[in-house]
Write a protein that holds these residues in place. Structure first.
Motif, short mmCIF file in Angstrom:
data_model
loop_
_atom_site.label_atom_id
_atom_site.label_comp_id
_atom_site.label_asym_id
_atom_site.label_seq_id
_atom_site.Cartn_x
_atom_site.Cartn_y
_atom_site.Cartn_z
N HIS A 1 0.84 -1.22 0.00
CA HIS A 1 0.00 0.00 0.00
C HIS A 1 0.86 1.25 0.00
CE1 HIS A 1 -2.88 3.08 0.78
NE2 HIS A 1 -2.38 3.34 1.96
N THR B 1 -2.50 3.88 -4.97
CA THR B 1 -3.86 4.19 -4.52
C THR B 1 -4.54 4.96 -5.64
OG1 THR B 1 -3.21 4.24 -2.20
CG2 THR B 1 -5.22 5.43 -2.78
N ARG C 1 -9.52 2.52 -5.21
CA ARG C 1 -9.83 3.17 -3.94
C ARG C 1 -11.26 3.69 -4.00
NH1 ARG C 1 -6.34 4.78 0.40
NH2 ARG C 1 -7.71 5.69 1.94
N ALA D 1 -9.99 -0.91 -2.18
CA ALA D 1 -9.51 -0.41 -0.88
C ALA D 1 -10.38 0.74 -0.41
CB ALA D 1 -8.07 0.06 -1.00
N SER E 1 -10.53 3.51 3.27
CA SER E 1 -10.23 3.89 4.64
C SER E 1 -11.56 4.28 5.28
CB SER E 1 -9.26 5.08 4.66
OG SER E 1 -9.14 5.59 5.97
N MET F 1 -8.98 -0.28 5.62
CA MET F 1 -8.08 0.43 6.54
C MET F 1 -8.99 1.17 7.51
SD MET F 1 -5.16 1.61 3.87
CE MET F 1 -6.24 2.06 2.57
N THR G 1 -6.04 -3.62 7.89
CA THR G 1 -5.12 -3.00 8.83
C THR G 1 -5.91 -1.99 9.64
OG1 THR G 1 -2.87 -2.06 9.04
CG2 THR G 1 -4.32 -1.06 7.39
N LEU H 1 -5.91 1.27 12.58
CA LEU H 1 -5.04 2.40 12.92
C LEU H 1 -4.76 2.50 14.42
CD1 LEU H 1 -3.49 4.70 11.67
CD2 LEU H 1 -5.55 6.10 11.77
N TRP I 1 0.13 0.51 10.17
CA TRP I 1 -0.36 1.64 9.39
C TRP I 1 -0.17 2.97 10.10
CZ3 TRP I 1 -6.29 2.85 8.88
CH2 TRP I 1 -6.49 3.84 7.91
N TRP I 2 0.49 3.97 9.42
CA TRP I 2 0.39 5.39 9.78
C TRP I 2 0.87 5.66 11.21
CZ3 TRP I 2 -4.93 7.91 8.27
CH2 TRP I 2 -4.83 9.30 8.29
N ASP J 1 3.16 2.97 2.90
CA ASP J 1 2.22 4.11 2.80
C ASP J 1 2.93 5.32 2.18
OD1 ASP J 1 -0.54 4.26 5.05
OD2 ASP J 1 -0.34 5.15 3.08
#
Ligand code: HDL
Ligand code: ZN
Length: 417
Positions: free
Chosen positions: A25, A144, A171, A223, A225, A261, A302, A304, A328-329, A358
């Motif tokens: 990703h 993405t 996405r 994908a 979020s 995500m 995943t 956060l 992630w992040w 990322d």
């Protein structure tokens, strides 16, 4: 056969250092996608992680509005001054810049930002992209690609060159929550018979839109979020209906997983723009219900929040159509990467993907993977040493197999499952 544990641990460290990774990703783009591909000193210094850190220390007189009105190089100068020269560069995002410049052979000790900028200005992006992938030892990275972005649709319409080291994802965040009306507008403008108040025809048309996009860009996965509060699957709500009646039927038809995500709390501080999102604990039971209802689908997940990780990892033991990926992040920090990787190894063996970068800026691939490899090596040395002490004798091939598994091998096996 390794004669002693020292030979074994040397082999483990070498395997982690030299095994190719698949970056599942990123936010990278092909050089042919104009300025969408970010790279170079000023872009790496104005990564939104660093910009948000700047505002934790900058003088109150420096408002976000003033900052974002500055040229990119002036923004980078402020980050360099406050986070690096005055701040010590101790955060993960700052240390990453130092690692990247150092691996590129640039004068970090001399703190020669002008000389560093000059070096980047001399690079050819096509050659530099290949150089960065080779340095980071990455076979390919997944981009993405938003199904609801006019610029993205325009790029794919032109059939411009995309290097083999970049693959696509579809996405679809816009389908959910407050994006729905924009999604309906984009799909309707593209000739799909969709309504704001969705009916059966609308869900069928959303599915057709996703299948049509998939035929055009051949995504590795779909994908999205999803915020912690919005991730409410199983009730009689729009989120559940779009998943059940459009997204998952399309994903199964196309034969790709849905990558979720989960946990980014959007626009906690909108002034920070891309850096404005926070984190929240999400309800893993929503994911459990999704897995129960879609046994024919596959889910890459995943989360956060650090607080979600143990429950999610246990869930991954219960469903063969769930594959965990990345730290992630806000989890992509050594302290949490270490904890998550140990937890996943101890509960899942190698049936997970340890990391994704990322990366938004091409050069970040260098530090994101260099930092992760070191953490993973230390953990695997410990785990293999424990096995050796108990009489197990892993071979070189088995060590290489296991390292590749958590660096992309298990991901590819999951895609083929
Ligand atoms: O939604 C996402 O893909 C996130 O990764 C966001 O892009 C986030 O801003 C990010 O870059 N995290 O690393
Ligand atoms: Zn991302």
């Amino acid at each position: 056969m390794f004669k002693n544990v020292n030979d074994l641990t040397d082999a483990v460290r070498k395997a982690v250092e030299t095994t190719v990774v698949t970056d599942v990703h990123t936010h990278l783009f092909p050089p042919s996608y104009d300025e969408a591909l970010l790279w170079g000193a000023d872009e790496i210094l104005t990564y939104h992680y660093l910009v948000t850190e700047l505002f934790t220390v900058a003088p109150h007189s420096l408002t976000c509005e003033k900052f974002f009105s500055l040229p990119k190089s002036a923004q980078a100068d402020l980050v360099w001054e406050h986070i690096f020269l005055k701040g010590g560069a101790l955060s993960e995002a700052a240390r990453g810049v130092i690692t990247t410049f150092n691996h590129l052979g640039l004068d970090v000790a001399g703190r020669d930002l002008a000389g560093i900028r000059k070096w980047f200005a001399e690079q050819n992006i096509d050659e530099y992209l290949a150089k960065v992938f080779e340095m980071a030892n990455i076979d390919y990275a997944v981009m993405t690609n938003s199904a609801f972005s006019a610029a993205e649709a325009d790029f794919w319409r032109q059939d411009l060159p995309v290097p083999d080291c970049l693959k696509t994802s579809l996405r679809i965040d816009t389908l959910f929550d407050d994006g729905w009306e924009k999604a309906v507008e984009v799909m309707s403008d593209a000739g799909y018979d969709v309504k704001i108040e969705p009916d059966d025809k609308t869900y069928d048309e959303v599915r057709r839109f996703l299948v049509d996009w998939s035929e055009r860009i051949k995504p590795v996965y779909f994908a999205a979020s999803i915020g912690p509060d919005e991730f409410a699957y199983g009730d009689d709500n729009p989120f559940t209906h779009v998943i059940d009646r459009a997204v998952m039927p399309a994903a199964v038809e196309v034969g790709v997983p849905f990558a979720l995500m989960i946990g980014a709390r959007g626009a906690v501080n909108p002034n920070l723009r891309a850096g404005g999102a926070g984190v929240g604990v999400a309800d893993v039971m929503s994911l459990t219900r999704m897995l129960q209802n879609h046994a024919d689908g596959k889910f890459l997940v995943t989360m956060l929040s650090r607080d979600n990780q143990h429950e999610l990892t246990v869930l991954a033991r219960k469903f063969g159509n769930l594959h965990l990926f990345g730290c992630w992040w806000y989890c992509n920090n050594p302290s949490i990467i270490d904890e998550m990787t140990r937890q996943r190894l101890e509960l899942l063996g190698t049936a997970f993907t340890s990391q994704h970068s990322d990366a938004r800026v091409l050069d970040q691939l260098i530090y994101k993977w260099s930092h992760t490899r070191k953490i993973v090596a230390d953990i695997l040395v410990e785990k293999y040493s424990d096995l050796f002490a108990a009489g197990w004798r892993p071979t070189q091939e088995e060590i290489t197999r296991d390292v590749r598994a958590i660096f992309g091998g298990s991901f590819e096996a999951f895609l083929e499952k």
